[in-house]
Design a protein around this motif. Structure first.
Motif, PDB file in Angstrom:
ATOM      1  N   ALA A 241       0.812  -1.030   0.026  1.00  0.00           N
ATOM      2  CA  ALA A 241       0.127   0.216  -0.163  1.00  0.00           C
ATOM      3  C   ALA A 241       0.962   1.341  -0.126  1.00  0.00           C
ATOM      4  CB  ALA A 241      -0.907   0.159   1.151  1.00  0.00           C
ATOM      5  N   ALA A 242       1.908   1.208   0.755  1.00  0.00           N
ATOM      6  CA  ALA A 242       2.963   2.396   0.814  1.00  0.00           C
ATOM      7  C   ALA A 242       3.391   2.530  -0.588  1.00  0.00           C
ATOM      8  CB  ALA A 242       3.964   2.087   1.994  1.00  0.00           C
ATOM      9  N   ALA A 243       3.783   1.481  -1.346  1.00  0.00           N
ATOM     10  CA  ALA A 243       4.381   1.617  -2.758  1.00  0.00           C
ATOM     11  C   ALA A 243       3.419   2.225  -3.551  1.00  0.00           C
ATOM     12  CB  ALA A 243       4.889   0.411  -3.178  1.00  0.00           C
ATOM     13  N   ALA A 244       2.074   1.749  -3.286  1.00  0.00           N
ATOM     14  CA  ALA A 244       0.887   2.307  -4.429  1.00  0.00           C
ATOM     15  C   ALA A 244       0.597   3.628  -3.929  1.00  0.00           C
ATOM     16  CB  ALA A 244      -0.444   1.378  -4.097  1.00  0.00           C
ATOM     17  N   PHE A 245       0.799   4.254  -2.766  1.00  0.00           N
ATOM     18  CA  PHE A 245       0.596   5.546  -2.483  1.00  0.00           C
ATOM     19  C   PHE A 245       1.770   6.363  -3.477  1.00  0.00           C
ATOM     20  CE2 PHE A 245       2.466   9.125  -0.330  1.00  0.00           C
ATOM     21  CZ  PHE A 245       1.502  10.295  -0.395  1.00  0.00           C
ATOM     22  N   THR A 246       3.015   5.835  -3.237  1.00  0.00           N
ATOM     23  CA  THR A 246       4.246   6.545  -3.820  1.00  0.00           C
ATOM     24  C   THR A 246       4.002   6.574  -5.229  1.00  0.00           C
ATOM     25  OG1 THR A 246       5.676   5.504  -2.044  1.00  0.00           O
ATOM     26  CG2 THR A 246       6.717   6.397  -4.045  1.00  0.00           C
ATOM     27  N   LEU A 247       3.270   5.580  -5.939  1.00  0.00           N
ATOM     28  CA  LEU A 247       3.234   5.568  -7.562  1.00  0.00           C
ATOM     29  C   LEU A 247       2.231   6.938  -7.609  1.00  0.00           C
ATOM     30  CD1 LEU A 247       3.352   4.449 -10.181  1.00  0.00           C
ATOM     31  CD2 LEU A 247       1.514   2.798  -9.809  1.00  0.00           C
ATOM     32  N   ILE A 248       1.048   6.751  -6.898  1.00  0.00           N
ATOM     33  CA  ILE A 248       0.110   7.949  -7.028  1.00  0.00           C
ATOM     34  C   ILE A 248       0.843   9.212  -6.790  1.00  0.00           C
ATOM     35  CG2 ILE A 248      -2.190   9.138  -6.416  1.00  0.00           C
ATOM     36  CD1 ILE A 248      -2.853   6.172  -5.653  1.00  0.00           C
ATOM     37  N   TYR A 249       1.554   9.480  -5.875  1.00  0.00           N
ATOM     38  CA  TYR A 249       2.415  10.774  -5.796  1.00  0.00           C
ATOM     39  C   TYR A 249       3.228  11.028  -6.893  1.00  0.00           C
ATOM     40  CZ  TYR A 249       5.773  13.839  -3.805  1.00  0.00           C
ATOM     41  OH  TYR A 249       6.681  14.952  -3.897  1.00  0.00           O
ATOM     42  N   ALA A 250       3.959  10.002  -7.522  1.00  0.00           N
ATOM     43  CA  ALA A 250       4.789  10.348  -8.487  1.00  0.00           C
ATOM     44  C   ALA A 250       3.860  10.715  -9.780  1.00  0.00           C
ATOM     45  CB  ALA A 250       5.366   8.982  -8.846  1.00  0.00           C
ATOM     46  N   ILE A 251       2.740  10.432  -9.945  1.00  0.00           N
ATOM     47  CA  ILE A 251       1.959  10.815 -10.957  1.00  0.00           C
ATOM     48  C   ILE A 251       1.315  12.375 -10.589  1.00  0.00           C
ATOM     49  CG2 ILE A 251      -0.182  10.223 -12.358  1.00  0.00           C
ATOM     50  CD1 ILE A 251       0.393   7.379 -11.696  1.00  0.00           C
ATOM     51  N   GLY A 252       0.899  12.352  -9.465  1.00  0.00           N
ATOM     52  CA  GLY A 252       0.042  13.703  -8.992  1.00  0.00           C
ATOM     53  C   GLY A 252       0.148  14.264  -7.955  1.00  0.00           C
ATOM     54  N   GLY A 253       1.526  14.146  -7.462  1.00  0.00           N
ATOM     55  CA  GLY A 253       2.009  14.763  -5.912  1.00  0.00           C
ATOM     56  C   GLY A 253       2.192  16.335  -6.305  1.00  0.00           C
ATOM     57  N   THR A 254       1.717  17.051  -5.225  1.00  0.00           N
ATOM     58  CA  THR A 254       1.582  18.475  -5.338  1.00  0.00           C
ATOM     59  C   THR A 254       2.885  19.020  -5.017  1.00  0.00           C
ATOM     60  OG1 THR A 254       0.730  18.624  -3.282  1.00  0.00           O
ATOM     61  CG2 THR A 254      -0.909  18.713  -5.051  1.00  0.00           C
ATOM     62  N   THR A 255       4.139  18.226  -4.622  1.00  0.00           N
ATOM     63  CA  THR A 255       5.210  18.987  -4.225  1.00  0.00           C
ATOM     64  C   THR A 255       6.379  18.119  -5.363  1.00  0.00           C
ATOM     65  OG1 THR A 255       5.605  17.088  -2.676  1.00  0.00           O
ATOM     66  CG2 THR A 255       4.900  19.592  -2.029  1.00  0.00           C
ATOM     67  N   ASP A 256       7.557  18.705  -5.299  1.00  0.00           N
ATOM     68  CA  ASP A 256       8.460  18.209  -5.962  1.00  0.00           C
ATOM     69  C   ASP A 256       9.523  17.434  -5.343  1.00  0.00           C
ATOM     70  OD1 ASP A 256       9.616  20.393  -4.663  1.00  0.00           O
ATOM     71  OD2 ASP A 256      10.924  21.529  -6.333  1.00  0.00           O
ATOM     72  N   VAL A 257       9.408  16.783  -4.213  1.00  0.00           N
ATOM     73  CA  VAL A 257      10.176  15.779  -3.595  1.00  0.00           C
ATOM     74  C   VAL A 257      10.410  14.722  -4.328  1.00  0.00           C
ATOM     75  CG1 VAL A 257      10.406  14.391  -1.349  1.00  0.00           C
ATOM     76  CG2 VAL A 257       8.976  16.635  -1.293  1.00  0.00           C
TER      77      VAL A 257
ATOM     78  N   VAL B 228      10.761  11.102  -5.829  1.00  0.00           N
ATOM     79  CA  VAL B 228      10.078  10.018  -5.583  1.00  0.00           C
ATOM     80  C   VAL B 228      11.011   8.902  -5.147  1.00  0.00           C
ATOM     81  CG1 VAL B 228       8.714   8.315  -6.677  1.00  0.00           C
ATOM     82  CG2 VAL B 228       8.509  10.324  -7.654  1.00  0.00           C
ATOM     83  N   SER B 229      12.025   8.869  -5.182  1.00  0.00           N
ATOM     84  CA  SER B 229      13.137   7.934  -4.745  1.00  0.00           C
ATOM     85  C   SER B 229      13.187   7.937  -3.294  1.00  0.00           C
ATOM     86  CB  SER B 229      14.193   7.965  -5.405  1.00  0.00           C
ATOM     87  OG  SER B 229      15.044   9.125  -4.948  1.00  0.00           O
ATOM     88  N   LYS B 230      13.039   9.357  -2.865  1.00  0.00           N
ATOM     89  CA  LYS B 230      13.104   9.426  -1.465  1.00  0.00           C
ATOM     90  C   LYS B 230      11.840   9.088  -0.632  1.00  0.00           C
ATOM     91  CE  LYS B 230      14.958  13.158   0.306  1.00  0.00           C
ATOM     92  NZ  LYS B 230      15.186  14.674   0.369  1.00  0.00           N
ATOM     93  N   VAL B 231      10.500   9.328  -1.370  1.00  0.00           N
ATOM     94  CA  VAL B 231       9.376   9.093  -0.671  1.00  0.00           C
ATOM     95  C   VAL B 231       9.425   7.646  -0.694  1.00  0.00           C
ATOM     96  CG1 VAL B 231       6.832   9.131  -1.161  1.00  0.00           C
ATOM     97  CG2 VAL B 231       8.594  11.280  -1.837  1.00  0.00           C
ATOM     98  N   LEU B 232       9.816   7.087  -1.735  1.00  0.00           N
ATOM     99  CA  LEU B 232       9.431   5.524  -1.881  1.00  0.00           C
ATOM    100  C   LEU B 232      10.197   4.794  -0.851  1.00  0.00           C
ATOM    101  CD1 LEU B 232       8.339   3.015  -3.009  1.00  0.00           C
ATOM    102  CD2 LEU B 232      10.333   3.006  -4.753  1.00  0.00           C
ATOM    103  N   THR B 233      11.572   5.071  -0.445  1.00  0.00           N
ATOM    104  CA  THR B 233      12.556   4.587   0.421  1.00  0.00           C
ATOM    105  C   THR B 233      11.613   4.962   1.985  1.00  0.00           C
ATOM    106  OG1 THR B 233      14.304   4.898  -0.916  1.00  0.00           O
ATOM    107  CG2 THR B 233      14.734   4.558   1.389  1.00  0.00           C
TER     108      THR B 233
END
Length: 340
Positions: free
Chosen positions: A154-170, A172-177
């Motif tokens: 589920a955490a990985a799925a959220f990261t995927l959604i964030y990679a597509i539509g996240g509102t910040t520029d952090v 993705v690799s940092k978020v996923l880890t």
């Protein structure tokens, strides 16, 4: 892992809403095959129980807590289609009544916490019970492993959604880890809760556990070329479905109304990662922030213990009513279709 408004942009949130609505629609059709006169009331109780246990944040690391997601537990107890509906009911109640999880992010939350956890957990669970011995212990072991894997998924799925539509520029690799790392730890807690709950129900009424169906079939031996029963078919223990339902409801009320006061106050995995990585810069105030039950307290009740306890009891009751009503309607439609 309740995603608030503002983490994901509007187009992707809308797309996730379409996915979630489709999953719920498919779940409604699939649940007709899973629910019967015995399991329909249990499904509403499962939703209420998951609501209660989600109030019990447990510490997982310094300054971080976690809570049950519940997808694996629901899928194993009442079936994957019904499990998706259980989590959807819980998230809807939390979002509308308690301002927990954004309303525009409801589709994201149902997709991540409901669909992904149920699909991953139940697929792994079924694979394990096919290769493990057909015993009750195998069911509990498989439930532990399925729940454990479902949380970082589920955490990985959220990261995927964030990679597509996240509102910040952090990155993705940092978020996923960060997300997968902390949710592996949370997954251990999820696995223990799921295993203990499934094990307790299987010990009392294995015939009511969707994932344990078939375990109560009589053992056959071949004697002189004929199959005979090695022993009488095991009967369900003395506990009736009504007793199991009542015991589960009392447990949920005690957890939400009393034990929840002692839950960890540290931010959960997503909140901690969001604050540390900066993906919460554009978070928006919840549309139900002025709800009388916002933040799991009753507005106007000053005593924290009483306020939180009352909110928990109200939440369990509301979730039970909504879930039982929905599953009763699904069951009635199934009955009507068979009689037509």
């Amino acid at each position: 892992m309740h995603v608030p408004d503002g983490f994901i942009n509007a187009p992707v949130s809308a797309a996730a809403g379409v996915v979630a609505a489709g999953a719920v629609a498919v779940g409604l059709r699939g649940a007709r095959r899973e629910l019967d006169e015995r399991t329909a009331p249990l499904a509403g109780l499962v939703a209420a129980f998951i609501f209660a246990v989600q109030m019990l944040n447990f510490p997982v690391a310094a300054g971080t807590s976690g809570h049950l997601l519940g997808g694996a537990l629901a899928a194993i107890l009442v079936g994957p289609w019904t499990g998706v509906l259980c989590i959807a009911v819980v998230l809807l109640m939390q979002g509308i009544l308690f301002a927990d999880g954004g309303l525009t992010a409801l589709g994201v939350n149902i997709t991540v916490m409901g669909v992904v956890t149920v699909v991953v957990a139940y697929a792994l669970f079924r694979g394990l019970v096919l290769v493990l011995p057909r015993t009750r212990r195998s069911v509990t072991v498989a439930s532990f492993l399925a729940a454990l894997v479902s949380v970082p998924a589920a955490a990985a799925a959220f990261t995927l959604i964030y990679a597509i539509g996240g509102t910040t520029d952090v990155p993705v690799s940092k978020v996923l880890t960060a997300m997968v790392g902390v949710h592996v730890l949370i997954g251990i807690g999820e696995a223990v809760i799921t295993m203990l709950t499934v094990g307790a129900v299987v010990a009392v009424r294995p015939d009511l556990v969707y994932g344990a169906r078939g375990l109560t079939a009589p053992l056959k031996l071949r004697v002189d070329g004929e199959l005979i029963d090695a022993a009488p078919a095991p009967r369900p223990s003395a506990g009736s479905p009504k007793k199991l339902w009542a015991g589960g409801l009392v447990t949920a009320l005690v957890l939400a109304g009393f034990v929840s006061f002692y839950a960890s106050a540290s931010p959960d995995g997503l909140e901690k990662v969001a604050a540390d990585q900066g993906i919460d810069k554009n978070v928006e105030q919840h549309a139900a922030a002025d709800s009388p039950l916002a933040d799991y307290g009753v507005k106007g009740v000053e005593a924290p213990r009483l306020s939180g306890g009352l909110a928990g009891v109200i939440g369990v009751g509301a979730t039970l009513a909504a879930g039982t009503g929905a599953f009763w309607i699904v069951r009635r439609r199934k009955t009507a279709a068979l009689e037509a």
